[in-house]
Design a protein around this motif. Sequence first.
Motif, short mmCIF file in Angstrom:
data_model
loop_
_atom_site.label_atom_id
_atom_site.label_comp_id
_atom_site.label_asym_id
_atom_site.label_seq_id
_atom_site.Cartn_x
_atom_site.Cartn_y
_atom_site.Cartn_z
N THR A 28 0.84 -1.20 0.00
CA THR A 28 0.00 0.00 0.00
C THR A 28 0.88 1.25 0.00
O THR A 28 0.72 2.15 0.84
N TYR A 29 1.79 1.30 -0.93
CA TYR A 29 2.81 2.36 -0.97
C TYR A 29 2.21 3.75 -0.96
O TYR A 29 2.74 4.67 -0.34
N LYS A 30 1.09 3.93 -1.64
CA LYS A 30 0.49 5.26 -1.76
C LYS A 30 -0.08 5.77 -0.44
O LYS A 30 -0.49 6.92 -0.34
N THR A 31 -0.11 4.94 0.59
CA THR A 31 -0.59 5.38 1.90
C THR A 31 0.55 5.77 2.84
O THR A 31 0.32 6.04 4.01
N TYR A 32 1.76 5.79 2.30
CA TYR A 32 2.93 6.14 3.10
C TYR A 32 3.57 7.43 2.61
O TYR A 32 3.81 7.58 1.41
N ILE A 51 8.34 13.77 1.60
CA ILE A 51 7.33 13.99 0.56
C ILE A 51 6.04 13.29 0.99
O ILE A 51 6.08 12.22 1.59
N THR A 52 4.92 13.93 0.70
CA THR A 52 3.63 13.36 1.08
C THR A 52 3.31 12.12 0.26
O THR A 52 3.99 11.83 -0.74
N CYS A 53 2.28 11.42 0.66
CA CYS A 53 2.00 10.11 0.05
C CYS A 53 1.68 10.20 -1.46
O CYS A 53 2.00 9.27 -2.21
N LEU A 54 1.10 11.30 -1.88
CA LEU A 54 0.80 11.46 -3.30
C LEU A 54 1.79 12.37 -4.01
O LEU A 54 1.63 12.65 -5.20
N GLY A 55 2.79 12.83 -3.28
CA GLY A 55 3.82 13.65 -3.89
C GLY A 55 3.45 15.09 -4.11
O GLY A 55 4.15 15.81 -4.83
N SER A 56 2.39 15.54 -3.47
CA SER A 56 1.92 16.90 -3.71
C SER A 56 2.71 17.95 -2.95
O SER A 56 2.73 19.12 -3.35
N SER A 57 3.35 17.56 -1.87
CA SER A 57 4.12 18.50 -1.08
C SER A 57 5.45 17.89 -0.67
O SER A 57 5.55 16.68 -0.48
N THR A 58 6.43 18.77 -0.50
CA THR A 58 7.75 18.35 -0.07
C THR A 58 8.25 19.26 1.04
O THR A 58 7.73 20.38 1.22
N ASP A 90 27.98 17.25 2.93
CA ASP A 90 26.90 16.32 2.56
C ASP A 90 27.34 14.86 2.68
O ASP A 90 26.53 13.95 2.48
N THR A 91 28.59 14.63 2.99
CA THR A 91 29.09 13.27 3.14
C THR A 91 28.39 12.57 4.30
O THR A 91 28.38 13.07 5.43
N ALA A 92 27.80 11.42 4.00
CA ALA A 92 27.03 10.69 5.01
C ALA A 92 26.49 9.41 4.40
O ALA A 92 26.55 9.22 3.17
N VAL A 93 25.96 8.57 5.25
CA VAL A 93 25.14 7.46 4.77
C VAL A 93 23.71 7.98 4.68
O VAL A 93 23.19 8.55 5.64
N TYR A 94 23.10 7.79 3.53
CA TYR A 94 21.75 8.28 3.30
C TYR A 94 20.76 7.12 3.39
O TYR A 94 20.97 6.06 2.78
N TYR A 95 19.68 7.37 4.12
CA TYR A 95 18.66 6.37 4.35
C TYR A 95 17.31 6.85 3.84
O TYR A 95 16.94 8.00 4.05
N CYS A 96 16.56 5.97 3.20
CA CYS A 96 15.17 6.30 2.93
C CYS A 96 14.31 5.65 4.00
O CYS A 96 14.71 4.65 4.62
N ALA A 97 13.16 6.24 4.25
CA ALA A 97 12.28 5.77 5.31
C ALA A 97 10.82 5.96 4.90
O ALA A 97 10.50 6.88 4.13
N ALA A 98 9.97 5.09 5.42
CA ALA A 98 8.54 5.14 5.11
C ALA A 98 7.74 5.36 6.38
O ALA A 98 8.02 4.74 7.42
N ARG A 99 6.76 6.22 6.29
CA ARG A 99 5.92 6.57 7.42
C ARG A 99 4.47 6.39 7.03
O ARG A 99 4.00 7.00 6.05
N THR A 109 11.56 9.14 14.77
CA THR A 109 10.73 8.20 15.53
C THR A 109 9.36 7.98 14.91
O THR A 109 8.65 7.05 15.28
N GLU A 110 8.98 8.83 13.97
CA GLU A 110 7.67 8.70 13.35
C GLU A 110 7.68 7.85 12.09
O GLU A 110 6.64 7.65 11.47
N TYR A 111 8.84 7.35 11.72
CA TYR A 111 8.94 6.51 10.53
C TYR A 111 8.90 5.03 10.92
O TYR A 111 9.53 4.62 11.90
N ASN A 112 8.19 4.26 10.13
CA ASN A 112 7.96 2.86 10.46
C ASN A 112 8.99 1.91 9.87
O ASN A 112 9.29 0.87 10.45
N TYR A 113 9.50 2.25 8.70
CA TYR A 113 10.43 1.36 8.01
C TYR A 113 11.64 2.14 7.49
O TYR A 113 11.50 3.30 7.08
N TRP A 114 12.78 1.44 7.47
CA TRP A 114 14.04 2.06 7.06
C TRP A 114 14.79 1.16 6.09
O TRP A 114 14.73 -0.07 6.20
N GLY A 115 15.52 1.80 5.18
CA GLY A 115 16.42 1.06 4.33
C GLY A 115 17.76 0.85 5.02
O GLY A 115 17.98 1.31 6.15
#
Length: 124
Positions: A28-32, A51-58, A90-99, A109-115
């Motif tokens: 249910t990717y579009k709900t995250y 970014i919001t679930c539908l990509g309308s805001s960043t 900008d040097t760092a390990v970059y992670y994506c996360a899903a909320r 702490t508000e994100y549920n999943y991490w890469g």
Amino acid sequence: QVQLVESGGGFVQPGDSLRLSCAASIRTYKTYSMGWFRQAPGREREFVAAITCLGSSTYYTDSVKGRFTISRDNAKNTIDLQMNSLTPEDTAVYYCAARFGCSMSSKLTEYNYWGQGTQVTVSS
């Protein structure tokens, strides 16, 4: 099982650009809403962009505004982070996360999943 897999990291010189991608195996990717965070050596993980679930805001942290762009493709279950005018800071390990939910957040702490993260190194 939810998985987030980042790619696109590397070693670049100051002023260069780099594009990170994250593939999400979420039914249910579009709900995250989605976010990018980074962690430099010896520092805490910090918020970069969301970014919001539908990509309308960043939303961006001040240090990357005007240089980084977050985007998502809900047909492919991916998010990208286009990074321009990179600096050594900008040097760092970059992670994506899903909320779960459509609103954005800069709080880890508000994100549920991490890469697992992808390394970005900016150096001359």
